[in-house]
Motif scaffolding. Structure first.
Motif, PDB file in Angstrom:
ATOM      1  N   ILE A   1      48.835  41.840  35.737  1.00 17.22           N
ATOM      2  CA  ILE A   1      48.803  42.959  34.843  1.00 17.22           C
ATOM      3  C   ILE A   1      50.101  43.131  34.656  1.00 17.22           C
ATOM      4  N   ARG A   2      50.778  43.068  33.446  1.00 19.04           N
ATOM      5  CA  ARG A   2      52.083  43.297  33.252  1.00 19.04           C
ATOM      6  C   ARG A   2      52.272  44.596  32.380  1.00 19.04           C
ATOM      7  N   TYR A   3      53.632  44.919  32.023  1.00 23.11           N
ATOM      8  CA  TYR A   3      53.777  46.185  31.426  1.00 23.11           C
ATOM      9  C   TYR A   3      53.310  46.224  29.969  1.00 23.11           C
ATOM     10  N   GLU A   4      53.378  44.838  29.053  1.00 23.08           N
ATOM     11  CA  GLU A   4      52.930  44.856  27.807  1.00 23.08           C
ATOM     12  C   GLU A   4      52.211  43.862  27.671  1.00 23.08           C
ATOM     13  N   SER A   5      51.606  43.136  28.644  1.00 20.38           N
ATOM     14  CA  SER A   5      50.466  42.038  28.738  1.00 20.38           C
ATOM     15  C   SER A   5      49.803  41.739  29.639  1.00 20.38           C
ATOM     16  N   VAL A   6      48.739  40.740  29.625  1.00 20.31           N
ATOM     17  CA  VAL A   6      48.009  40.393  30.778  1.00 20.31           C
ATOM     18  C   VAL A   6      47.816  39.093  30.756  1.00 20.31           C
ATOM     19  N   ILE A   7      47.903  38.312  31.983  1.00 22.23           N
ATOM     20  CA  ILE A   7      47.963  37.064  32.310  1.00 22.23           C
ATOM     21  C   ILE A   7      46.408  36.565  32.626  1.00 22.23           C
ATOM     22  N   LEU A   8      45.767  35.691  31.731  1.00 24.05           N
ATOM     23  CA  LEU A   8      44.267  35.502  32.062  1.00 24.05           C
ATOM     24  C   LEU A   8      44.104  33.950  32.486  1.00 24.05           C
ATOM     25  N   ALA A   9      43.488  33.869  33.494  1.00 24.43           N
ATOM     26  CA  ALA A   9      43.072  32.351  33.939  1.00 24.43           C
ATOM     27  C   ALA A   9      41.722  32.098  33.631  1.00 24.43           C
ATOM     28  N   PHE A  10      41.435  30.934  33.559  1.00 21.13           N
ATOM     29  CA  PHE A  10      40.058  30.617  32.979  1.00 21.13           C
ATOM     30  C   PHE A  10      39.125  30.351  34.323  1.00 21.13           C
ATOM     31  N   THR A  11      37.873  30.689  34.075  1.00 21.26           N
ATOM     32  CA  THR A  11      36.832  30.467  35.352  1.00 21.26           C
ATOM     33  C   THR A  11      36.403  29.141  35.238  1.00 21.26           C
ATOM     34  N   ASP A  12      36.316  28.301  34.038  1.00 18.97           N
ATOM     35  CA  ASP A  12      35.956  26.960  34.122  1.00 18.97           C
ATOM     36  C   ASP A  12      36.588  26.105  34.736  1.00 18.97           C
ATOM     37  N   PRO A  13      36.221  25.268  35.546  1.00 25.48           N
ATOM     38  CA  PRO A  13      37.283  24.414  36.420  1.00 25.48           C
ATOM     39  C   PRO A  13      37.836  23.242  35.704  1.00 25.48           C
ATOM     40  N   ARG A  14      37.093  23.076  34.389  1.00 30.06           N
ATOM     41  CA  ARG A  14      38.029  22.041  33.721  1.00 30.06           C
ATOM     42  C   ARG A  14      39.308  22.374  33.262  1.00 30.06           C
ATOM     43  N   PHE A  15      39.666  23.784  33.070  1.00 29.77           N
ATOM     44  CA  PHE A  15      40.808  24.458  32.742  1.00 29.77           C
ATOM     45  C   PHE A  15      41.700  24.803  33.738  1.00 29.77           C
ATOM     46  N   GLN A  16      41.287  24.217  35.035  1.00 29.39           N
ATOM     47  CA  GLN A  16      42.143  24.948  36.136  1.00 29.39           C
ATOM     48  C   GLN A  16      43.423  24.377  36.092  1.00 29.39           C
ATOM     49  N   GLY A  17      44.242  25.481  36.545  1.00 20.72           N
ATOM     50  CA  GLY A  17      45.668  25.550  36.100  1.00 20.72           C
ATOM     51  C   GLY A  17      46.400  25.864  34.972  1.00 20.72           C
ATOM     52  N   GLN A  18      45.500  26.014  34.014  1.00 24.24           N
ATOM     53  CA  GLN A  18      45.935  26.900  32.760  1.00 24.24           C
ATOM     54  C   GLN A  18      45.629  28.123  32.661  1.00 24.24           C
ATOM     55  N   SER A  19      46.429  28.923  31.793  1.00 25.44           N
ATOM     56  CA  SER A  19      46.501  30.395  31.585  1.00 25.44           C
ATOM     57  C   SER A  19      46.898  30.789  30.166  1.00 25.44           C
ATOM     58  N   ARG A  20      46.513  32.090  29.920  1.00 27.90           N
ATOM     59  CA  ARG A  20      46.815  32.690  28.398  1.00 27.90           C
ATOM     60  C   ARG A  20      47.429  34.186  28.629  1.00 27.90           C
ATOM     61  N   GLU A  21      48.355  34.191  27.923  1.00 26.89           N
ATOM     62  CA  GLU A  21      48.850  35.501  28.079  1.00 26.89           C
ATOM     63  C   GLU A  21      48.432  36.262  26.703  1.00 26.89           C
ATOM     64  N   LEU A  22      47.859  37.586  27.038  1.00 24.64           N
ATOM     65  CA  LEU A  22      47.192  38.407  26.139  1.00 24.64           C
ATOM     66  C   LEU A  22      48.123  39.576  25.902  1.00 24.64           C
ATOM     67  N   PRO A  23      48.683  39.844  24.742  1.00 30.36           N
ATOM     68  CA  PRO A  23      49.570  40.894  24.479  1.00 30.36           C
ATOM     69  C   PRO A  23      48.866  42.197  24.434  1.00 30.36           C
ATOM     70  N   LEU A  24      49.717  43.206  24.358  1.00 28.66           N
ATOM     71  CA  LEU A  24      49.031  44.494  24.132  1.00 28.66           C
ATOM     72  C   LEU A  24      48.870  45.054  22.995  1.00 28.66           C
ATOM     73  N   TYR A  25      47.745  45.221  22.790  1.00 26.27           N
ATOM     74  CA  TYR A  25      47.094  45.574  21.229  1.00 26.27           C
ATOM     75  C   TYR A  25      47.732  47.012  20.820  1.00 26.27           C
ATOM     76  N   ARG A  26      48.399  47.160  19.739  1.00 25.15           N
ATOM     77  CA  ARG A  26      49.222  48.105  19.028  1.00 25.15           C
ATOM     78  C   ARG A  26      48.279  48.817  17.984  1.00 25.15           C
ATOM     79  N   GLY A  27      47.249  48.214  17.731  1.00 22.33           N
ATOM     80  CA  GLY A  27      46.577  48.465  16.307  1.00 22.33           C
ATOM     81  C   GLY A  27      46.972  48.074  15.244  1.00 22.33           C
ATOM     82  N   SER A  28      46.286  48.105  14.223  1.00 22.91           N
ATOM     83  CA  SER A  28      46.777  47.679  12.859  1.00 22.91           C
ATOM     84  C   SER A  28      48.023  48.593  12.187  1.00 22.91           C
ATOM     85  N   ARG A  29      48.970  47.781  11.809  1.00 30.11           N
ATOM     86  CA  ARG A  29      50.189  48.349  11.096  1.00 30.11           C
ATOM     87  C   ARG A  29      50.143  48.507   9.755  1.00 30.11           C
TER      88      ARG A  29
END
Length: 212
Positions: A184-212
Motif C-alpha cells: 500500500i503506497r502513498y498514491e497507489s496499491v500494488i496488487l498480485a493475482f491469486t491464480d497461480p497461472r499469473f504468479q510473478g505478475q502484478s498490477r498497480e492501481l492508482p488512487l481514485y480522485r473522482g471524475s474531473r
C-alpha cells in the motif's frame, strides 16, 4: 419661203393618213361594248363570285386539339448521321480489343485465385501438422477503485470502492477473490493475482480522485 410638195411626197403623206385612220377605227371597234349594254362572256367569267359568309364557332377556339408534350419530337433537333464505314470499322476493332482485354483479365484473375487457394491449402496442412500453442491466459480485470488509506506507513489499511460497497484490507489480504495486496503506497496499491497461472505478475492501481 415654203417649198411646194412634190407629187411623191403628197402621195406618201396621204398613205400615212389612211393608215392612221384605219388603226383608230380598229381600236375603237375592239373596245366598244356590245349593243344592249350586255357584258362580254369573257368578262363575265372573270367577275368575282361572292358566297355565303363562313360561320365562326367561338366555343371551339379555346379547345386544344393537341396537347404539348415537352418530351416529344423536336422539329429543330436532327437525328445524328449514321457512322461511316471507317468509323464502323474502328468501333469494331475497339470492341474486339476490349473483349480480348477482358478475357485476359479474367484469366489472370482466375490464375491468381487458384494460386491463393493453393497457398491456403498448404497453410492449412502445415497448421494441422504444427498447431500453434494455445493463447496465453489473460489476467482478470480490476473491478474496484483505491480511494485512500489510514494508519502509519508500516501498517496501513487501504479502502476500496466496488459498486456501492466499501472494502477495507491490509497488506496480504485478498480483495475480490482474484487479487492480493502486496503493498500500500502513498498514491497507489500494488496488487498480485491469486491464480497461480499469473504468479510473478502484478498490477498497480492508482488512487481514485473522482471524475474531473
Amino acid at each position: 419661203m415654203a417649198r411646194k410638195l412634190s407629187g411623191r411626197e403628197t402621195a406618201f403623206i396621204a398613205g400615212l393618213a389612211v393608215l392612221a385612220a384605219a388603226w383608230m377605227w380598229h381600236s375603237w371597234t375592239a373596245e366598244a361594248p356590245e349593243a344592249g349594254g350586255t357584258v362580254k362572256k369573257a368578262d363575265a367569267k372573270d367577275a368575282p363570285k361572292f358566297g355565303e359568309a363562313p360561320v365562326v364557332h367561338l366555343d371551339q377556339l379555346d379547345r386544344a386539339l393537341v396537347k404539348y408534350d415537352a418530351t416529344g419530337r423536336d422539329l429543330f433537333r436532327y437525328q445524328p448521321r449514321p457512322p461511316s464505314w471507317a468509323e464502323v470499322k474502328r468501333l469494331k476493332a475497339e470492341a474486339e480489343k476490349a473483349r480480348l482485354a477482358q478475357i485476359a483479365a479474367e484469366k489472370e484473375a482466375a490464375k491468381r485465385a487458384a494460386e491463393q487457394a493453393e497457398r491456403d491449402k498448404e497453410q492449412q496442412i502445415y497448421l494441422a501438422a504444427h498447431p500453434p500453442p494455445p493463447a496465453a491466459p489473460t489476467p482478470p480485470a480490476v473491478t474496484f477503485q483505491f480511494i485512500g488509506y489510514v494508519g502509519p506507513a508500516n501498517d496501513r489499511v487501504a479502502a476500496f470502492l466496488q459498486n456501492q460497497d466499501t472494502i477495507i484490507a491490509k497488506t496480504g489480504d485478498v480483495v475480490a477473490k482474484d487479487f492480493k495486496i502486496q503493498e500500500i503506497r502513498y498514491e497507489s496499491v500494488i496488487l498480485a493475482f491469486t491464480d497461480p497461472r499469473f504468479q510473478g505478475q502484478s498490477r498497480e492501481l492508482p488512487l481514485y480522485r473522482g471524475s474531473r
